[in-house]
Design a protein around this motif. Structure first.
Motif, mmCIF file in Angstrom:
data_model
loop_
_atom_site.group_PDB
_atom_site.id
_atom_site.type_symbol
_atom_site.label_atom_id
_atom_site.label_comp_id
_atom_site.label_asym_id
_atom_site.label_seq_id
_atom_site.Cartn_x
_atom_site.Cartn_y
_atom_site.Cartn_z
ATOM 1 N N ASP A 50 -3.169 9.091 3.647
ATOM 2 C CA ASP A 50 -3.290 7.158 3.272
ATOM 3 C C ASP A 50 -2.735 6.826 4.070
ATOM 4 O O ASP A 50 -2.461 4.719 4.692
ATOM 5 C CB ASP A 50 -2.934 7.075 2.369
ATOM 6 C CG ASP A 50 -4.294 7.880 1.384
ATOM 7 O OD1 ASP A 50 -4.878 8.102 1.803
ATOM 8 O OD2 ASP A 50 -3.681 8.415 0.114
ATOM 9 N N ALA A 98 -3.250 2.655 6.410
ATOM 10 C CA ALA A 98 -2.912 1.464 5.583
ATOM 11 C C ALA A 98 -1.464 0.854 6.936
ATOM 12 O O ALA A 98 -1.199 -0.293 6.598
ATOM 13 C CB ALA A 98 -1.685 2.022 4.589
ATOM 14 N N LEU A 109 -0.299 2.750 -2.949
ATOM 15 C CA LEU A 109 -1.676 3.753 -2.622
ATOM 16 C C LEU A 109 -1.464 4.108 -1.770
ATOM 17 O O LEU A 109 -2.534 5.613 -1.521
ATOM 18 C CB LEU A 109 -2.139 2.606 -2.721
ATOM 19 C CG LEU A 109 -3.024 0.784 -3.077
ATOM 20 C CD1 LEU A 109 -3.912 -0.061 -2.164
ATOM 21 C CD2 LEU A 109 -3.510 1.595 -4.163
ATOM 22 N N LYS A 165 0.716 -1.066 0.114
ATOM 23 C CA LYS A 165 0.268 0.175 0.188
ATOM 24 C C LYS A 165 0.469 1.102 -0.191
ATOM 25 O O LYS A 165 0.928 2.721 -0.653
ATOM 26 C CB LYS A 165 -1.091 0.049 1.159
ATOM 27 C CG LYS A 165 -1.966 -0.922 1.133
ATOM 28 C CD LYS A 165 -2.694 -1.083 2.540
ATOM 29 C CE LYS A 165 -4.217 -1.324 2.231
ATOM 30 N NZ LYS A 165 -4.684 -1.552 3.382
#
Length: 774
Positions: free
Chosen positions: A550, A554, A544, A540
């Motif tokens: 984020d 994660a 991502l 991730k």
């Protein structure tokens, strides 16, 4: 039949695997770029910052302090240093009590193992019954009850030890139940103010043609709890809104990413494509595109909120009702509200973190049908799982297969292959079959309609325990008996089969020993390594993660996983109690599991796990009940075993032995009546004491403001629309006259759907008031 050499090979493989996991963990936990994986709880508490934010390029990712690598097991004493009271303050009572399950295992089995090896092992070893029989056996079986001849007086030792083990287990359980009940009451009495202390959930609110659900709930509680009612929040069906909120959240994430990208390079506006994964479609300005998409979703979200507010069908016949005092909430939750026991059902509300919001929209009348469907599905799932269990047992019993399929004998007799198949493969095969089971059982529990995460986990844990009991334990014994004694079954009379099956029960100890080493040794060591979260986090982070938000998402700390871990613990209690008298050689393997698991999970609870909710150890009665169930099963299996071996000489003692389950059940009923009320009810005295202390300390506290939006659906909070769905009425109802829109029953053109459970109309209330005044 697995031999000591096979067990030794399995032990070597699992010990080396566990050691490799510990070494890998010791290295990986010291690396700065793994810090969020192995210490996420401290990040969530805000007391730890990322070590990758400072230092040189190399030190941001790799720990160059080589001395720290020499202390690769220092985490073990560190995990044991934190006192229990401090651990409960740090992680909650659920986590603290969960660890006590492992301590109970040590308290029960360490003394039992010492007594069993001092008394039963010498009694079993000094016989030659198996050597003179035609039954397939190993050296381990010579340490078991199978090595004592039928009708021997030596069975008296096993019966006496069964009594001793049962009394010791009950003594430990009684003491622990008392301690945990006291811990729960103390925790609830000293805990800070929480919304669930003042709130009940009301379900099955009957419909009324004159009033909405919200008005009806307010009217009912103002009439029937006029001195204690404070506010309420109805339950909405928000499934469509949830999709919009989640979609908007994803769009906002992309917008944040592109804005950060633009801030780093203001000379170039970021662009992207509108198609799948940004790979196809029209090329657009990324910031403008996502801002416009968020604006569209915001309008849809506002429209959906308005639709929910104005559509009666969006309001479920349920509500969270809050009271002025804890005492008032306890009274409401623990009493029947109307003469119809199926209407206005009240119970203590879960804390807001504990609510499983998706199930609040399920109509109450459908719950019975749902639970019937799940019961049937669970029965067939349990039944058909016997097929892979049969396959696993075929791997564990090569001798039986060789007699049935002699053409495989040459391959199976290769020493390395034979030891690997019998000592390691059965355990790992069974483990693989069980990987997806907890997820399936949790989905079943969600379908049943339970409204709290704690209730879902307890329900799924109950199913998992039944599954393990039927398939892993009883299934392994039954199918194992068929394979091990296949040749004996074929060449003996039908009257001898019960004795053969009775002998096969202790002979399954070798299979369970291999399973304990795989699941309980290597499996626990693998738990601390967190290999899956480690890989997922870095994937991730690389592909991502676009913003710091984020990166925090994660970082998945996970939780204890009560629904899957606790039933597995109970399997070790079951194996230890069943084989304590039958095959004591298994007990050291169980003790190693409990000791290792206690240290590992203590470390995880302190540094990793972030419990989603706090139920104040509401799961403990189920834990106690399952250990009692394991004890009764052990007693019944011993009785069945001795009934095939002891013959007439031990008949009087067999009669005495059957009294053990009766005693154990009576003990369970005593504990249930004595301590379980503390886990299902709120003592009014405790509630009154807490209310009195709070009123003395904070006489001007705005409780209504504190509770007003406590049970607003998270989707409304995400949409920043709390006030739209809250009951914000500053009126004080100190009189018996309660405003209502309901007409008199005599003048209502449409017959009211209320039955005897309805609250009185305004005219009825006035007449009743005038009657008492006169």
């Amino acid at each position: 039949m697995a031999t000591i050499a096979d067990i030794g090979l399995s032990a070597a493989i699992n010990i080396l695997t566990a050691f490799a996991f510990f070494v890998a963990f010791a290295i990986l936990r010291l690396q700065p770029f793994n810090d969020r994986v192995y210490f996420p709880k401290w990040y969530l508490k805000g007391v730890r910052s990322s070590p990758t934010s400072s230092g040189t390029v190399v030190t941001k990712f790799i720990n160059l302090n080589f001395r720290s690598y020499l202390r690769f097991l220092e985490w073990m004493p560190a995990a044991l240093k934190m006192p229990e009271s401090e651990l409960i303050d740090h992680a909650g009572l659920d986590s603290g009590v969960y660890l006590r399950i492992y301590l109970i295992g040590l308290k029960i089995f360490v003394p039992i193992a010492i007594a069993a090896f001092a008394v039963l092992v010498p009694v079993n070893w000094t016989n030659d019954t198996l050597e003179k029989s035609s039954i397939v056996y190993s050296d381990i079986d010579k340490l078991s009850i199978s090595n004592i001849k039928i009708g021997s007086q030596r069975f008296w030792a096993h019966i006496l030890m069964a009594y001793a083990f049962s009394f010791w287990t009950c003594r430990v359980l009684l003491k622990e139940y008392e301690i945990v009940a006291s811990m729960r009451l103390h925790f609830l009495a000293t805990e800070k103010r929480r919304p669930d202390q003042f709130t009940v959930i009301v379900r099955n609110v009957p419909p009324d043609p004159d009033e909405s659900i919200s008005e009806l709930v307010e009217h009912f509680f103002l009439v029937n709890h006029r001195d204690n009612y404070l506010t309420h929040q109805v339950v909405y069906d928000t499934n469509k809104l949830a999709k919009l909120v989640n979609e908007k959240k994803q769009m906002q994430n992309w917008l944040d990413y592109y804005q950060l990208k633009y801030e780093r390079n203001p000379l170039k506006r970021p662009s992207g494509k509108t198609g799948f994964l940004g790979l196809f479609g029209k090329k657009v300005d990324a910031i403008d595109f996502y801002m416009s998409e968020i604006e569209k979703l915001s309008k849809k979200e506002a429209a959906e909120c308005e639709r929910i507010k104005n559509t009666p069908k969006s309001i479920m016949p349920a509500a969270f009702v809050s009271f002025r005092t804890r005492w008032g909430a306890a009274i409401c939750a623990q009493t029947q509200q109307t003469r119809d026991p199926t209407m206005w059902l009240t119970d203590r509300a879960p804390e807001p973190r504990d609510i499983y919001w998706n199930n609040l929209a399920i109509p109450f009348v459908s719950l019975t049908v749902r639970r019937l469907i799940v019961a049937v599905a669970f029965f067939f799932l349990t039944f058909f799982f016997m097929i892979p269990i049969l396959f696993v047992q075929s791997l564990a019993n090569i001798e039986g297969i060789e007699k049935a399929l002699p053409f495989l004998k040459k391959v199976l007799e290769v020493p390395v292959i034979k030891s690997f198949i019998q000592g390691f493969l059965p355990g790992i095969a069974l483990k693989i079959f069980l990987v997806f089971l907890p997820t399936i059982l949790m989905l079943m529990s969600k379908f049943e309609g339970f409204i709290s995460l704690s209730a879902l986990e307890r329900r799924a844990a109950g199913k998992y325990y039944i599954f393990i009991l039927v398939n892993v334990f009883l299934g392994s014994i039954i199918t194992g008996a068929a394979f091990e004694q296949l040749n004996t079954f074929i060449h003996q009379s039908a009257t001898e089969i019960p004795r053969t099956v009775g002998t096969a029960i202790p002979m399954k100890a070798t299979f369970f020993i291999t399973y304990i080493m795989l699941d309980g040794w290597a499996g626990i060591a693998g738990e601390i390594l967190r290999l899956k979260p480690l890989i997922v986090y870095h994937l991730k982070n690389f592909f991502l993660v676009k913003t710091e938000k984020d990166r925090d998402e994660a970082m998945d700390p996970g939780s204890i996983g009560f629904d899957s871990n606790e039933p597995q613990i109970q399997l070790y209690f079951l194996l230890g109690l069943v084989y304590a008298v039958v095959t004591p050689f298994l007990l050291p393997f169980v003790i190693v599991f409990f000791g290792l698991a206690y240290v590992v999970y203590r470390h995880q609870i302190i540094n990793v796990y972030n419990q989603e909710y706090e139920s104040a150890a509401a799961f403990w009665p189920a834990v106690h009940g399952r250990i009692i169930t394991a004890l009764v099963i052990a007693q019944l299996l011993l009785f069945g075993l001795l009934s095939t071996k002891a013959a007439a000489q031990s008949t009087p003692f067999l009669v005495v032995l059957i009294a053990l389950p009766v005693f154990t059940f009576s003990f369970h009923r005593y504990c249930k009546n004595r301590y379980e009320p503390a886990f299902v009810k709120c003592p009014l005295q405790e509630a009154m004491m807490a209310d009195t202390l709070e009123q003395a300390r904070e006489p001007n506290f705005d409780l209504k403001g504190y509770l007003l939006n406590a049970y607003i659906h998270p989707m409304f909070k995400a949409g920043e629309d709390d006030d739209t769905f809250s009951i914000d009425d500053d009126r004080e109802f100190d009189t018996v006259l309660v405003p209502t829109k309901r007409q008199s029953r005599k003048n209502t053109p449409v017959p009211s759907k209320h039955n005897g459970s309805s609250s009185p109309s305004l005219n009825d209330t006035i007449q009743e008031h005038q009657f008492f005044m006169n």
